[in-house]
Design an enzyme around this catalytic site. Structure first.
Site, PDB file in Angstrom:
ATOM      1  N   LYS A 113      22.890  15.087 -53.644  1.00 50.31           N
ATOM      2  CA  LYS A 113      21.733  15.977 -53.493  1.00 50.31           C
ATOM      3  C   LYS A 113      21.951  16.995 -52.367  1.00 50.31           C
ATOM      4  CE  LYS A 113      18.999  13.700 -56.476  1.00 50.31           C
ATOM      5  NZ  LYS A 113      19.845  12.613 -56.998  1.00 50.31           N
TER       6      LYS A 113
HETATM    7  C1  LIG Z   1      19.883  12.024 -58.246  1.00 54.10           C
HETATM    8  C2  LIG Z   1      21.066  11.162 -58.463  1.00 54.10           C
HETATM    9  C3  LIG Z   1      21.640  11.023 -59.742  1.00 54.10           C
HETATM   10  C4  LIG Z   1      21.049  11.674 -60.971  1.00 54.10           C
HETATM   11  O1  LIG Z   1      21.214  13.073 -60.953  1.00 54.10           O
HETATM   12  P1  LIG Z   1      20.331  13.998 -61.914  1.00 54.10           P
HETATM   13  O2  LIG Z   1      20.642  15.376 -61.505  1.00 54.10           O
HETATM   14  O3  LIG Z   1      18.911  13.616 -61.667  1.00 54.10           O
HETATM   15  O4  LIG Z   1      20.744  13.691 -63.309  1.00 54.10           O
HETATM   16  C5  LIG Z   1      22.779  10.253 -59.858  1.00 54.10           C
HETATM   17  N1  LIG Z   1      23.315   9.624 -58.797  1.00 54.10           N
HETATM   18  C6  LIG Z   1      22.785   9.724 -57.563  1.00 54.10           C
HETATM   19  C7  LIG Z   1      23.408   8.979 -56.445  1.00 54.10           C
HETATM   20  C8  LIG Z   1      21.652  10.504 -57.348  1.00 54.10           C
HETATM   21  O5  LIG Z   1      21.145  10.601 -56.119  1.00 54.10           O
END
Ligand SMILES: *Cc1c(COP(=O)(O)O)cnc(C)c1O
Length: 494
Positions: A113
């Site tokens: 993120k």
């Molecule tokens: C948010 C997240 C995901 C999923 O990503 P999306 O963009 O919502 O599909 C997968 N792995 C981790 C560690 C995340 O924080």
């Protein structure tokens, strides 16, 4: 370039307006009216560049109301060595003859993120300036664990912004929770919700569409905005690392331009894999996009059958950031698959909110299956993937393990052995409990001590910020019923 809503194509906003608003008033998601292309020559020219330079160039193609100098300075600051613990920012690690792992967790909160949420506050602040906005942007976030922390870390003490985060009380890891409740900054707030992630997300969406709250906040000199992956300013920085990864493979001589590279992405809200699709659409020679789910396999079924049906048990898994049954960004993909049919998309989304289900037509389904492959990993599969990669000398987290497993399934099922990348979305140190168990160790009882335990066992150094959680005092202890999130927001923005 203009941005339109997936539910109303007649809307035409600038990038700055789209980023400032986050979500369209009709409930739709902002999408660029057209996709700029990256030619072979341009991709070759990106190869010798740094990650920061690549980011400024790729993003500049979509953000024509931002200058190149602005974007260069944003990229330099978002992806600085102070924030990311490797100069490569998003390095590829080879884990077999034709397989690479794209490590997206080298930022300040150890989850992918950060790749977008270190950039979004800079884009949003500039968007406020560009649109002459003098009100305070109030960012509301529903998090399945990683977004909340990464968003607060990005927005902490950014002028003219406030940020309130809601997380499912029993749906995040202890480290994730500790990361959030110890967040510093004068403009941040955190509250647990009695419910799961979908409850928190539904609550946030409800607040967004509540006219009375909107008016009340206006009187207080605020307006609501979003840092969830529905914001275009979240998706765009994610397109960059798929372009960048392909460039790195070319630079290493692992592929020649034009060689197809398959990509497997552990998926929840469909943001990350959508960014990958956009990179492919722009001209990066990517092959099959492999959508990996955990036991909440609503997307696997959707890709295989064309039926999206959220009426199913919700599973709490060791990959909590993917414990999602309503994948918001899929709406942008439906818009793509339908050739930009806003009325059709609106209809599907209406059905989804009324009945929890919709079915796409045969033409759309065919396109969907041409682009994507869907698969899922059980909890046992996930553990086994961690164990197997650890035996090969590589420590991964459960989300990444889901991707590793589904990529292996894809190869077995199709025989497609083309070079492949799987995305690594979190540091294993965010999920010590599951990782320790998978590698045959009994986790000690204290969640912060487990970080040192995993370090001692594996010999892999923990990210500095996670190690520093030891001894930090929580600042927030609020819990709310899911129906009362409105009150929390109004209180926070007093
Ligand atoms: C948010 C997240 C995901 C999923 O990503 P999306 O963009 O919502 O599909 C997968 N792995 C981790 C560690 C995340 O924080």
């Amino acid at each position: 370039m203009k941005y339109l809503s997936t539910r109303d194509k007649t809307l035409h906003l600038s990038a700055a307006e789209a980023i400032k608003m986050g979500l369209s008033r009709d409930g739709g998601l902002f999408t660029p009216e057209r996709f700029p292309s990256l030619t072979e020559e341009e991709i070759r020219s990106l190869c010798p560049m740094t990650y920061q330079q690549r980011a400024a160039l790729v993003m500049g193609k979509f953000l024509d109301d931002f200058t190149a100098e602005e974007l260069e300075s944003f990229a330099a600051s978002a992806y600085s060595e102070e924030k990311f613990d490797t100069p490569a920012v998003a390095p590829l690690r080879q884990v077999g003859g034709s397989t690479w792992c794209l490590e997206l967790w080298h930022g300040p909160t150890s989850a992918f993120k950060d790749m977008a949420l270190q950039m979004l506050p800079l884009l949003l602040s500039a968007s406020l300036r560009k649109t002459g906005e003098d009100k305070t942007a109030c960012i509301l976030v529903a998090t399945s664990g990683d977004t909340g922390k990464a968003a607060m870390e990005g927005f902490a003490d950014v002028p003219q912004t406030k940020i309130m985060v809601f997380y499912p009380r029993d749906g995040v890891s202890e480290i994730q929770k500790l990361q959030m409740v110890t967040q510093e900054g004068e403009n941040v707030g955190v509250c647990a919700v009695q419910g799961n992630f979908d409850d928190a997300q539904t609550g946030v969406k409800r607040i967004f569409s509540d006219g009375e709250i909107r008016e009340e906040l206006e009187r207080r000199g605020c307006f609501l905005s979003s840092a969830n992956s529905i914001n275009w300013g979240r998706i765009l920085p994610q397109v960059v690392y798929y372009v960048s990864a392909y460039c790195d493979l070319m630079k290493e001589g692992a592929v020649a331009f034009g060689d197809r590279v398959n990509v497997c992405v552990p998926t929840g809200n469909f943001g990350n894999i959508l960014a990958c699709y956009y990179a492919k659409k722009m001209g990066v020679p990517l092959g099959k996009l492999i959508c990996a789910s955990n036991r909440n396999d609503v997307l696997t079924d959707f890709i295989r059958t064309g039926v999206y049906d959220r009426n199913r048990p919700f599973h709490t898994t060791m990959s909590p950031s993917m414990d999602i049954l309503i994948s918001s960004n899929l709406e942008r993909m439906l818009f793509e698959l339908s050739g930009g049919d806003d009325q059709l998309v609106r209809g599907y989304m209406d059905q989804l909110s009324r009945t929890g289900r919709y079915e796409i037509g045969a033409g759309m389904k065919e396109k969907l299956q041409e682009i994507f492959y869907g698969g899922f990993a059980s909890e046992e599969d996930t553990s086994a993937a961690i164990t197997a990669l650890y035996a090969d000398g590589y420590l991964i987290d459960p989300h990444t393990a889901v991707a590793a497993k589904v990529l292996a399934d894809y190869r077995t099922e199709t025989g497609d052995e083309a070079p492949a990348i799987f995305a690594s979305t979190a540091s294993p140190y965010k999920f010590c409990d599951s990782v320790l168990s998978a590698i045959g160790e009994k986790p000690v009882s204290d969640s912060v001590e487990r970080i040192a335990q995993l370090e001692a066992v594996s010999g892999v150094k923990a990210p500095r910020r996670l190690a520093e959680l030891k001894g930090k005092q929580p600042r927030f202890d609020g819990v709310t019923e899911k129906e009362k999130m409105e009150d929390i927001v109004l209180n926070f923005l007093r």
